[in-house]
Scaffold this motif. Structure first.
Motif, PDB file in Angstrom:
ATOM      1  N   UNK B   1       7.991  15.911  -7.779  1.00 46.55           N
ATOM      2  CA  UNK B   1       6.727  15.575  -7.131  1.00 46.55           C
ATOM      3  C   UNK B   1       5.594  16.385  -7.755  1.00 46.55           C
ATOM      4  N   UNK B   2       5.064  15.897  -8.855  1.00 43.66           N
ATOM      5  CA  UNK B   2       4.021  16.659  -9.526  1.00 43.66           C
ATOM      6  C   UNK B   2       2.630  16.229  -9.039  1.00 43.66           C
ATOM      7  N   UNK B   3       1.602  16.905  -9.558  1.00 42.71           N
ATOM      8  CA  UNK B   3       0.241  16.697  -9.078  1.00 42.71           C
ATOM      9  C   UNK B   3      -0.185  15.223  -9.187  1.00 42.71           C
ATOM     10  N   UNK B   4       0.202  14.589 -10.298  1.00 46.25           N
ATOM     11  CA  UNK B   4      -0.257  13.208 -10.521  1.00 46.25           C
ATOM     12  C   UNK B   4       0.324  12.260  -9.458  1.00 46.25           C
ATOM     13  N   UNK B   5       1.508  12.573  -8.968  1.00 42.95           N
ATOM     14  CA  UNK B   5       2.071  11.716  -7.908  1.00 42.95           C
ATOM     15  C   UNK B   5       1.211  11.750  -6.648  1.00 42.95           C
ATOM     16  N   UNK B   6       0.660  12.920  -6.335  1.00 41.48           N
ATOM     17  CA  UNK B   6      -0.209  13.037  -5.168  1.00 41.48           C
ATOM     18  C   UNK B   6      -1.501  12.251  -5.384  1.00 41.48           C
ATOM     19  N   UNK B   7      -2.033  12.364  -6.605  1.00 33.99           N
ATOM     20  CA  UNK B   7      -3.280  11.660  -6.900  1.00 33.99           C
ATOM     21  C   UNK B   7      -3.074  10.143  -6.843  1.00 33.99           C
ATOM     22  N   UNK B   8      -1.975   9.682  -7.443  1.00 33.67           N
ATOM     23  CA  UNK B   8      -1.671   8.249  -7.429  1.00 33.67           C
ATOM     24  C   UNK B   8      -1.401   7.753  -6.009  1.00 33.67           C
ATOM     25  N   UNK B   9      -0.644   8.538  -5.266  1.00 35.96           N
ATOM     26  CA  UNK B   9      -0.320   8.179  -3.881  1.00 35.96           C
ATOM     27  C   UNK B   9      -1.593   8.018  -3.054  1.00 35.96           C
ATOM     28  N   UNK B  10      -2.489   8.999  -3.206  1.00 41.92           N
ATOM     29  CA  UNK B  10      -3.705   8.984  -2.402  1.00 41.92           C
ATOM     30  C   UNK B  10      -4.541   7.741  -2.712  1.00 41.92           C
ATOM     31  N   UNK B  11      -4.644   7.401  -4.000  1.00 41.51           N
ATOM     32  CA  UNK B  11      -5.363   6.189  -4.410  1.00 41.51           C
ATOM     33  C   UNK B  11      -4.727   4.948  -3.786  1.00 41.51           C
ATOM     34  N   UNK B  12      -3.414   4.934  -3.822  1.00 45.04           N
ATOM     35  CA  UNK B  12      -2.629   3.784  -3.350  1.00 45.04           C
ATOM     36  C   UNK B  12      -2.832   3.536  -1.850  1.00 45.04           C
ATOM     37  N   UNK B  13      -2.749   4.601  -1.062  1.00 43.58           N
ATOM     38  CA  UNK B  13      -2.744   4.400   0.399  1.00 43.58           C
ATOM     39  C   UNK B  13      -4.146   4.394   1.015  1.00 43.58           C
ATOM     40  N   UNK B  14      -5.148   4.833   0.249  1.00 45.72           N
ATOM     41  CA  UNK B  14      -6.510   4.960   0.779  1.00 45.72           C
ATOM     42  C   UNK B  14      -6.998   3.747   1.591  1.00 45.72           C
ATOM     43  N   UNK B  15      -6.769   2.519   1.098  1.00 42.84           N
ATOM     44  CA  UNK B  15      -7.295   1.367   1.860  1.00 42.84           C
ATOM     45  C   UNK B  15      -6.620   1.182   3.226  1.00 42.84           C
ATOM     46  N   UNK B  16      -5.488   1.840   3.423  1.00 44.13           N
ATOM     47  CA  UNK B  16      -4.713   1.604   4.649  1.00 44.13           C
ATOM     48  C   UNK B  16      -4.748   2.775   5.621  1.00 44.13           C
ATOM     49  N   UNK B  17      -5.428   3.843   5.242  1.00 45.30           N
ATOM     50  CA  UNK B  17      -5.498   5.012   6.134  1.00 45.30           C
ATOM     51  C   UNK B  17      -6.952   5.439   6.315  1.00 45.30           C
ATOM     52  N   UNK B  18      -7.175   6.298   7.323  1.00 49.86           N
ATOM     53  CA  UNK B  18      -8.492   6.916   7.492  1.00 49.86           C
ATOM     54  C   UNK B  18      -8.535   8.262   6.770  1.00 49.86           C
TER      55      UNK B  18
END
Lengths: 311, 311
Positions: B1-18
């Protein structure tokens, strides 16, 4: 109270108040069939919109007046608001409270630096005690709701709401002493686009509703409501504004207030006073009026005693 | 679980979370002697941070997997989170719940579109029921806390907090199954500047505290805590992360949890779960550690039954 007074007031008090957040909820919107924007004055300093009016009123005093302090009679949020606003501005605040007011309220006032003066729990004692403080100390009396500078201050909550969400069709606010609803109505007129203001009021203290019908300031015969912040009555400064600029007043029953309060706590996850829930209860009741519209609600405050919740 | 996974994850879920708000309080800061930043995941969709991990885990499934649905066993927030995340993404969610789970929890899951499958209230029945759903429906099992994609998702709350307040010295989060604290610790490492993460845990379910000492995953002998979200135990995916990246775990007593919860409700004016208050209780307890520092706290959720409040 023209538009420029609101603009000047807002500039003046900004350093001493929070621009409180506006919350929304998809679930609530689905349930009521409208888009609801909750202006969260429960997050305001000392926990209620009253901080705005109190701050404005003190800031408009002369240097001499400030040196001699301010006085009010209140056992509610205005007592705390005037104490904290005065403290922030380096002014003394004398708060006349009935001797039978809950200790927790007296402590809250003292916590904000207010000087509590106890009196007999009658209107007459309250008035004569504040009169004597004005004479003895030279302190300036500031009324919790029937004061132009207080009214303008309270209206800045609606101004902020409309700056963030300019397209609101209606703003609902609770009606107690009339300061908030009068300030809200003027702010909606100056800063909204054909934005109408509706008051929410418990059946148990429907003096404003009856005053609108009769054209004179009516008093309450019953005060058996959970919305303890709304038991006060209108005054000669705010009533003419309410008559002229408030669209209508919607009365709600105690169980409707409780239902609305619970929905705010459960769905928005915020702590609000029963008085705040009165405005939301009025929105729910007016479902034909609000259908498909954009609705603002002033959540007036969040000072509740968690030990005696009605749930 | 490296830094880029967090960045990609955050981009991915942004439209579905607050991107939930961060609240502060002068009074609380004065009381604890530090600057506290409350990351309010009680305002998250469905009322808890679990929405983040659930959304990420479903979005990382293949098209074929999505068509067959997801399954989990939970009677808590993850059941609702997986149901709502699945619904938002057009995926079926099977939720295995013990037959004696409160009706209100089953209704909440159904309200979010989850398919409730009841089983006997034993660990064995729960596991065999979800196993059989995986076989029968081809549904993918998603663990509430011991899953890499869930861990990364939960960490995005801390990422958002640090993006808004980069200078935090510590972030405190509650420790239950370990997904939140592990994700938080990694996010603090990647997005903070020497920001340390501390876990809060009730004495009654101090499995994580003991696991840190012994070096193996310990189980709980008692579970008599008001923080019902924290009764679960660590897993083999999150424990190594916690061992390596969590600064320490602070245990708190039940009365300390209640005190912290009441302070959050009274001062911040928000509704939070007892589990959230555990992190704040740990902050209060560690007053030497935190003195004068900038402290983030993950308020994990706000789903409480107002009918049975502990106040």
């Amino acid at each position: 109270m023209d538009k420029s007074e609101f603009i000047e007031c807002h500039k003046r008090i900004k350093p001493f108040i929070h621009n409180t957040p506006v919350l929304t909820s998809h679930l609530i919107d689905e349930m009521v069939g409208a888009s609801i924007f909750f202006k969260c004055e429960n997050f305001q300093k000392m926990g209620a919109f009253k901080m705005r009016g109190a701050t404005n009123a003190i800031m408009l005093l002369s240097h001499e007046q400030r040196q001699k302090g301010v006085v009010t009679h209140s056992s509610g949020n205005f007592a705390q608001a005037l104490s904290l606003a005065a403290k922030s501005l380096g002014v003394k605040a004398f708060i006349v409270m009935p001797s039978n007011a809950p200790q927790v309220k007296k402590d809250a006032v003292k916590g904000y630096g207010g000087i509590v003066i106890e009196c007999e729990p009658t209107l007459k004692a309250r008035q004569s005690e504040s009169k004597s403080l004005q004479e003895k100390e030279g302190a300036t009396f500031i009324h919790p709701s029937n004061d132009d500078n207080v009214i303008v201050g309270q209206g800045t909550a609606c101004k902020e709401l409309l700056e963030k969400h300019p397209g609101l069709d209606y703003v609902f606010a609770p009606v107690g002493g009339g300061g908030l609803i009068a300030g809200t109505a003027l702010a909606a007129k100056y800063f909204g686009y054909n934005c109408k203001v509706v008051g929410g009021e418990p059946y148990e203290v429907d003096d404003a509703y009856r005053s609108m019908l009769s054209g004179i300031i009516e008093t309450n015969k019953t005060t058996n409501t959970i919305a303890d912040g709304l038991k006060t009555q209108l005054g000669d400064r705010n009533f003419p504004i309410i008559q002229k600029h408030v669209h209508s007043i919607t009365r709600v029953a105690e169980d409707e207030i409780l239902y609305a309060m619970r929905m705010i706590w459960e769905r928005l996850k915020i702590v609000c006073e029963p008085s705040s829930a009165v405005a939301f209860a009025a929105v729910i009741k007016e479902k034909n009026l609000i259908a498909g519209k954009k609705i603002g609600i002033i959540i007036s405050g969040g000072n509740v005693d968690l030990g005696i919740l009605p749930f």
